[in-house]
Design a protein around this motif. Sequence first.
Motif, PDB file in Angstrom:
ATOM      1  N   ARG A 103       0.845  -1.189   0.000  1.00  0.00           N
ATOM      2  CA  ARG A 103       0.000   0.000   0.000  1.00  0.00           C
ATOM      3  C   ARG A 103       0.879   1.238   0.000  1.00  0.00           C
ATOM      4  O   ARG A 103       1.933   1.253   0.636  1.00  0.00           O
ATOM      5  CB  ARG A 103      -0.935   0.013   1.210  1.00  0.00           C
ATOM      6  N   LYS A 104       0.443   2.261  -0.716  1.00  0.00           N
ATOM      7  CA  LYS A 104       1.158   3.529  -0.748  1.00  0.00           C
ATOM      8  C   LYS A 104       0.590   4.445   0.337  1.00  0.00           C
ATOM      9  O   LYS A 104      -0.601   4.741   0.348  1.00  0.00           O
ATOM     10  CB  LYS A 104       1.014   4.191  -2.116  1.00  0.00           C
ATOM     11  N   ILE A 154      -6.131  -6.876   2.352  1.00  0.00           N
ATOM     12  CA  ILE A 154      -5.840  -6.614   3.763  1.00  0.00           C
ATOM     13  C   ILE A 154      -5.511  -5.148   3.999  1.00  0.00           C
ATOM     14  O   ILE A 154      -5.911  -4.553   5.004  1.00  0.00           O
ATOM     15  CB  ILE A 154      -4.672  -7.501   4.236  1.00  0.00           C
ATOM     16  N   ASN A 155      -4.813  -4.549   3.040  1.00  0.00           N
ATOM     17  CA  ASN A 155      -4.373  -3.162   3.193  1.00  0.00           C
ATOM     18  C   ASN A 155      -5.328  -2.148   2.579  1.00  0.00           C
ATOM     19  O   ASN A 155      -4.994  -0.966   2.488  1.00  0.00           O
ATOM     20  CB  ASN A 155      -2.977  -3.008   2.583  1.00  0.00           C
ATOM     21  N   GLN A 156      -6.511  -2.624   2.157  1.00  0.00           N
ATOM     22  CA  GLN A 156      -7.562  -1.741   1.652  1.00  0.00           C
ATOM     23  C   GLN A 156      -7.034  -0.824   0.553  1.00  0.00           C
ATOM     24  O   GLN A 156      -7.182   0.399   0.599  1.00  0.00           O
ATOM     25  CB  GLN A 156      -8.174  -0.934   2.795  1.00  0.00           C
ATOM     26  N   GLN A 157      -6.455  -1.434  -0.447  1.00  0.00           N
ATOM     27  CA  GLN A 157      -5.849  -0.711  -1.555  1.00  0.00           C
ATOM     28  C   GLN A 157      -6.717  -0.843  -2.811  1.00  0.00           C
ATOM     29  O   GLN A 157      -7.039  -1.944  -3.246  1.00  0.00           O
ATOM     30  CB  GLN A 157      -4.455  -1.270  -1.853  1.00  0.00           C
ATOM     31  N   VAL A 158      -7.112   0.296  -3.382  1.00  0.00           N
ATOM     32  CA  VAL A 158      -7.880   0.296  -4.628  1.00  0.00           C
ATOM     33  C   VAL A 158      -6.970  -0.123  -5.782  1.00  0.00           C
ATOM     34  O   VAL A 158      -5.796   0.249  -5.832  1.00  0.00           O
ATOM     35  CB  VAL A 158      -8.482   1.688  -4.903  1.00  0.00           C
ATOM     36  N   LEU A 159      -7.521  -0.897  -6.720  1.00  0.00           N
ATOM     37  CA  LEU A 159      -6.719  -1.463  -7.798  1.00  0.00           C
ATOM     38  C   LEU A 159      -7.286  -1.109  -9.170  1.00  0.00           C
ATOM     39  O   LEU A 159      -8.508  -1.076  -9.362  1.00  0.00           O
ATOM     40  CB  LEU A 159      -6.672  -2.992  -7.685  1.00  0.00           C
ATOM     41  N   VAL A 165     -11.209  -1.309  -9.023  1.00  0.00           N
ATOM     42  CA  VAL A 165     -11.826  -2.243  -8.081  1.00  0.00           C
ATOM     43  C   VAL A 165     -11.443  -1.930  -6.639  1.00  0.00           C
ATOM     44  O   VAL A 165     -10.271  -1.682  -6.326  1.00  0.00           O
ATOM     45  CB  VAL A 165     -11.412  -3.694  -8.421  1.00  0.00           C
ATOM     46  N   HIS A 166     -12.459  -1.965  -5.762  1.00  0.00           N
ATOM     47  CA  HIS A 166     -12.243  -1.950  -4.322  1.00  0.00           C
ATOM     48  C   HIS A 166     -12.336  -3.419  -3.891  1.00  0.00           C
ATOM     49  O   HIS A 166     -13.434  -3.967  -3.770  1.00  0.00           O
ATOM     50  CB  HIS A 166     -13.311  -1.115  -3.619  1.00  0.00           C
ATOM     51  N   PRO A 167     -11.193  -4.101  -3.707  1.00  0.00           N
ATOM     52  CA  PRO A 167     -11.206  -5.559  -3.486  1.00  0.00           C
ATOM     53  C   PRO A 167     -11.631  -5.927  -2.067  1.00  0.00           C
ATOM     54  O   PRO A 167     -11.200  -5.310  -1.100  1.00  0.00           O
ATOM     55  CB  PRO A 167      -9.751  -5.952  -3.750  1.00  0.00           C
ATOM     56  N   PRO A 210      -1.924  -0.727  -8.206  1.00  0.00           N
ATOM     57  CA  PRO A 210      -2.525   0.029  -7.095  1.00  0.00           C
ATOM     58  C   PRO A 210      -2.637   1.505  -7.465  1.00  0.00           C
ATOM     59  O   PRO A 210      -1.718   2.073  -8.061  1.00  0.00           O
ATOM     60  CB  PRO A 210      -1.541  -0.186  -5.946  1.00  0.00           C
ATOM     61  N   ILE A 211      -3.765   2.123  -7.146  1.00  0.00           N
ATOM     62  CA  ILE A 211      -3.959   3.538  -7.460  1.00  0.00           C
ATOM     63  C   ILE A 211      -4.424   4.279  -6.205  1.00  0.00           C
ATOM     64  O   ILE A 211      -4.999   3.690  -5.291  1.00  0.00           O
ATOM     65  CB  ILE A 211      -4.966   3.750  -8.613  1.00  0.00           C
ATOM     66  N   HIS A 212      -4.171   5.592  -6.185  1.00  0.00           N
ATOM     67  CA  HIS A 212      -4.470   6.408  -5.000  1.00  0.00           C
ATOM     68  C   HIS A 212      -5.876   6.985  -5.111  1.00  0.00           C
ATOM     69  O   HIS A 212      -6.086   8.113  -5.544  1.00  0.00           O
ATOM     70  CB  HIS A 212      -3.442   7.520  -4.859  1.00  0.00           C
ATOM     71  N   ILE A 213      -6.840   6.165  -4.728  1.00  0.00           N
ATOM     72  CA  ILE A 213      -8.248   6.566  -4.652  1.00  0.00           C
ATOM     73  C   ILE A 213      -8.755   6.135  -3.278  1.00  0.00           C
ATOM     74  O   ILE A 213      -8.343   5.090  -2.763  1.00  0.00           O
ATOM     75  CB  ILE A 213      -9.090   5.898  -5.764  1.00  0.00           C
TER      76      ILE A 213
END
Length: 342
Positions: free
Chosen positions: A23-24, A173-178, A194-196, A232-235
């Motif tokens: 995650r960023k 696990i890290n709630q990272q948008v993809l 996607v919000h996985p 991974p994208i910053h949303i």
Amino acid sequence: MPTNKHAVIRYQALDSCFSNKYRKFFIEDLVDACNKALEEFYNPKENEEKDESFYVKKRTIFNDIAYMESSKGWNAPIERVYDGHKCYYRYQDPNFSIIKKELSNDELDLLDDAIVMLNRFAGIDGFAWVDEFITNFQDKLGRKKSSVSVIGYQKNQYLKGIDNLSEIYNYIINQQVLKITYEHFTKGDMIHIVHPYYLKEYNDRWFLFGITEQKKDSLISLPLDRIRTIEPIHIQYIPNTRFDFDEYFDDVIGVSVPMDGKPENIVLKFSKECFPYILTKPMHPSQKILDKEKRIIQITVFQNHELVSLICSYGEQVEVISPESLRSKMKSKYEVLSKKYL
């Protein structure tokens, strides 16, 4: 509130963020992580009005980072990586941490038991860390591995997309948008934001479930073998508050949950040869015997293509008694099939 304790909690939260490879963490994310850690530790009452000093802001986090990087702190190798006009923070050395933890004997014994299950993933692309963990665990902590294998699990090492499993698991696990490039069978490549939320295996195939920016009111399922790229994208991540995956698949066979309709009573009659097999390996947890002498059982599930495929797998050994809609569907399928062998 003791300032030193407040700072220690922040340093630990920041250490966890900087160590996270999946995650960023931009400055706003670091502020949120620290405030969340403080809330979890002090657990202020829900209706209690909080002092403004309880929460930290960007300036405090910048000062914390500077201290962690200094010789008075830990000489932490924190690097700033630019993503567009903003930067996120991470440890340059992914193995660095300001926290050194020792395992108790009880924890070591539990890890010995867990290795049995971890071995299920050993050798699968994307889970090389399993082999590495087991080796390091044994070498560094003196835990001896049995040279004799006593349990085996079915796994398809040639399955496409399995190398993405570990990566997607960590993103969830890290709630990272993809940003996912998905190869549709008929429409070609498609882009999904996607919000996985969840990974599920069925019939030796893995599926990713989540919502998309394009359609936030319903779940999307993506087979991992059709995923071409993951970025991974910053949303802002939308947490899952609507779907209880412990129950979501209760009334289906497989992974396809119809958006409309409801579970139906599916009544099936089996041959003498097949009936004992069905009793020892039920088709679904809802299975019950309606007539043992006539070899009739009932399951309560949604109609989906996995159900039809499962029934077809029994061939002439099974007959659909009801509902009529499913009986007609199976009849049409077998009529088409029979014409192929004329």
